[in-house]
Motif scaffolding. Structure first.
Motif, PDB file in Angstrom:
ATOM      1  N   ASN A 187       8.559  -2.561   0.457  1.00 46.98           N
ATOM      2  CA  ASN A 187       7.337  -1.485   0.185  1.00 46.98           C
ATOM      3  C   ASN A 187       7.378  -0.474   1.421  1.00 46.98           C
ATOM      4  O   ASN A 187       7.338   0.700   1.408  1.00 46.98           O
ATOM      5  CB  ASN A 187       6.234  -1.947   0.041  1.00 46.98           C
ATOM      6  CG  ASN A 187       6.123  -2.692  -1.337  1.00 46.98           C
ATOM      7  OD1 ASN A 187       6.964  -2.499  -2.145  1.00 46.98           O
ATOM      8  ND2 ASN A 187       5.015  -3.524  -1.302  1.00 46.98           N
ATOM      9  N   ARG A 188       7.546  -1.111   2.689  1.00 50.29           N
ATOM     10  CA  ARG A 188       7.560  -0.213   3.803  1.00 50.29           C
ATOM     11  C   ARG A 188       8.806   0.625   4.017  1.00 50.29           C
ATOM     12  O   ARG A 188       8.850   1.891   4.684  1.00 50.29           O
ATOM     13  CB  ARG A 188       7.372  -1.085   5.057  1.00 50.29           C
ATOM     14  CG  ARG A 188       5.854  -1.809   5.423  1.00 50.29           C
ATOM     15  CD  ARG A 188       5.736  -2.278   6.438  1.00 50.29           C
ATOM     16  NE  ARG A 188       5.643  -1.421   7.806  1.00 50.29           N
ATOM     17  CZ  ARG A 188       5.734  -1.505   9.230  1.00 50.29           C
ATOM     18  NH1 ARG A 188       5.760  -2.889   9.508  1.00 50.29           N
ATOM     19  NH2 ARG A 188       5.941  -0.746   9.996  1.00 50.29           N
ATOM     20  N   ILE A 189       9.977  -0.058   3.810  1.00 53.38           N
ATOM     21  CA  ILE A 189      11.158   0.740   3.620  1.00 53.38           C
ATOM     22  C   ILE A 189      11.116   1.794   2.780  1.00 53.38           C
ATOM     23  O   ILE A 189      11.446   3.137   2.892  1.00 53.38           O
ATOM     24  CB  ILE A 189      12.280  -0.468   3.456  1.00 53.38           C
ATOM     25  CG1 ILE A 189      12.605  -1.251   4.662  1.00 53.38           C
ATOM     26  CG2 ILE A 189      13.640   0.643   3.243  1.00 53.38           C
ATOM     27  CD1 ILE A 189      13.617  -2.220   4.392  1.00 53.38           C
ATOM     28  N   ASN A 190      10.605   1.494   1.386  1.00 50.68           N
ATOM     29  CA  ASN A 190      10.546   2.443   0.550  1.00 50.68           C
ATOM     30  C   ASN A 190       9.499   3.586   0.844  1.00 50.68           C
ATOM     31  O   ASN A 190       9.944   4.962   0.794  1.00 50.68           O
ATOM     32  CB  ASN A 190      10.018   1.997  -0.831  1.00 50.68           C
ATOM     33  CG  ASN A 190      11.323   0.963  -1.425  1.00 50.68           C
ATOM     34  OD1 ASN A 190      12.296   1.105  -1.120  1.00 50.68           O
ATOM     35  ND2 ASN A 190      10.279   0.207  -2.346  1.00 50.68           N
ATOM     36  N   ALA A 191       8.314   3.182   1.600  1.00 48.32           N
ATOM     37  CA  ALA A 191       7.746   4.382   1.995  1.00 48.32           C
ATOM     38  C   ALA A 191       8.071   5.190   3.163  1.00 48.32           C
ATOM     39  O   ALA A 191       8.057   6.480   3.056  1.00 48.32           O
ATOM     40  CB  ALA A 191       6.270   3.677   2.657  1.00 48.32           C
ATOM     41  N   ALA A 192       8.944   4.554   3.874  1.00 44.98           N
ATOM     42  CA  ALA A 192       9.774   5.515   5.083  1.00 44.98           C
ATOM     43  C   ALA A 192      10.757   6.367   4.355  1.00 44.98           C
ATOM     44  O   ALA A 192      10.974   7.602   4.750  1.00 44.98           O
ATOM     45  CB  ALA A 192      10.398   4.398   5.901  1.00 44.98           C
ATOM     46  N   VAL A 193      11.415   5.739   3.203  1.00 43.29           N
ATOM     47  CA  VAL A 193      12.546   6.635   2.564  1.00 43.29           C
ATOM     48  C   VAL A 193      11.622   8.027   1.756  1.00 43.29           C
ATOM     49  O   VAL A 193      12.248   8.824   2.113  1.00 43.29           O
ATOM     50  CB  VAL A 193      13.164   5.814   1.708  1.00 43.29           C
ATOM     51  CG1 VAL A 193      14.240   6.803   0.904  1.00 43.29           C
ATOM     52  CG2 VAL A 193      14.309   5.222   2.406  1.00 43.29           C
TER      53      VAL A 193
END
Length: 238
Positions: free
Chosen positions: A66-72
């Motif tokens: 979820n954090r990676i998706n948010a960063a992308v």
């Protein structure tokens, strides 16, 4: 009153002596206290690094995913369409110096799980990805990527070569041309520029040169990989 004051003197002297001994004891043990503090800080950093790998290895990826998706998605919001990644001590947790003697499979074991997921998420969101590295072992890196992403055909250009004077500027320019050629063949040309490019690199000198030349940059900390996601979220729109 004089008698009372005289009676207090020995007690005051004793208290002063005790306070002096405590101060000396503290000073004597200060180096040990400092060393223990540094060890605890290092251990905390180690746990933070291990937590990323543990989450990925045991399948408990939702919070990190979820954090990676948010960063992308933050990059998408900034109109970033090209994510350029350093290799040594960034995508991988090893500094090869362009002199790796082992097999591609052995080196693939050093790919950071956070970057594997970050690359996958970026590509799914139509952000181009390329490797820009001072290493000249581009064929080796290509094999590492194939092993890392065995089930998906990926077009990740790799531009290598030692060029400290210019940082990653020539690498970025060549990788941009590679990506534009790939896009043209697909019939989906994309305009890549410094304003739509982010460089992620552990070398602050390369980041500073990129920023001076109109690129976005994230100075990756090899000792705290997960902090990369915070830094991406904190990127400023130009």
């Amino acid at each position: 009153p004089n008698t009372t004051e005289e009676a207090r003197q020995p007690r005051l002297m004793l208290l002063r002596q005790q306070a002096t001994r405590r101060r000396k004891s503290t000073l004597r043990h200060f180096p040990l206290i400092l060393i223990v503090g540094l060890i605890l800080i290092s251990f905390h950093q180690f746990l933070r690094m291990e937590s990323v790998d543990t989450l990925m290895e045991h399948g408990d990826t939702d919070p990190l995913q979820n954090r990676i998706n948010a960063a992308v998605l933050r990059l998408v919001d900034m109109n970033i369409n090209f994510m350029a990644l350093d290799f040594d001590l960034t995508v991988i947790d090893e500094h090869t110096g362009g002199r790796w003697k082992g097999t591609p499979k052995e080196l693939a074991e050093h790919v950071r799980p956070i970057f594997k997921t970050l690359i996958e998420s970026a590509l799914l969101n139509d952000i181009n990805v390329a490797i820009v590295t001072f290493s000249g072992q581009t064929q080796l890196i290509s094999e590492v990527l194939k092993l890392t992403f065995p089930d998906a055909p990926i077009n990740i250009p790799i531009r290598g070569g030692y060029d400290p004077a210019n940082g990653k500027q020539n690498h970025l320019a060549l990788a941009t041309k590679d990506l534009e050629k790939i896009a043209a063949k697909k019939g989906t040309p994309s305009a890549i520029s410094g304003a739509t490019t982010v460089l992620i690199d552990d070398d602050g000198r390369n980041i500073r040169k990129a920023l001076r030349n109109g690129y976005h940059g994230v100075h990756f900390n090899p000792d705290d990989p997960i902090d990369l996601l915070r830094m991406i979220m904190d990127l400023k729109d130009e």
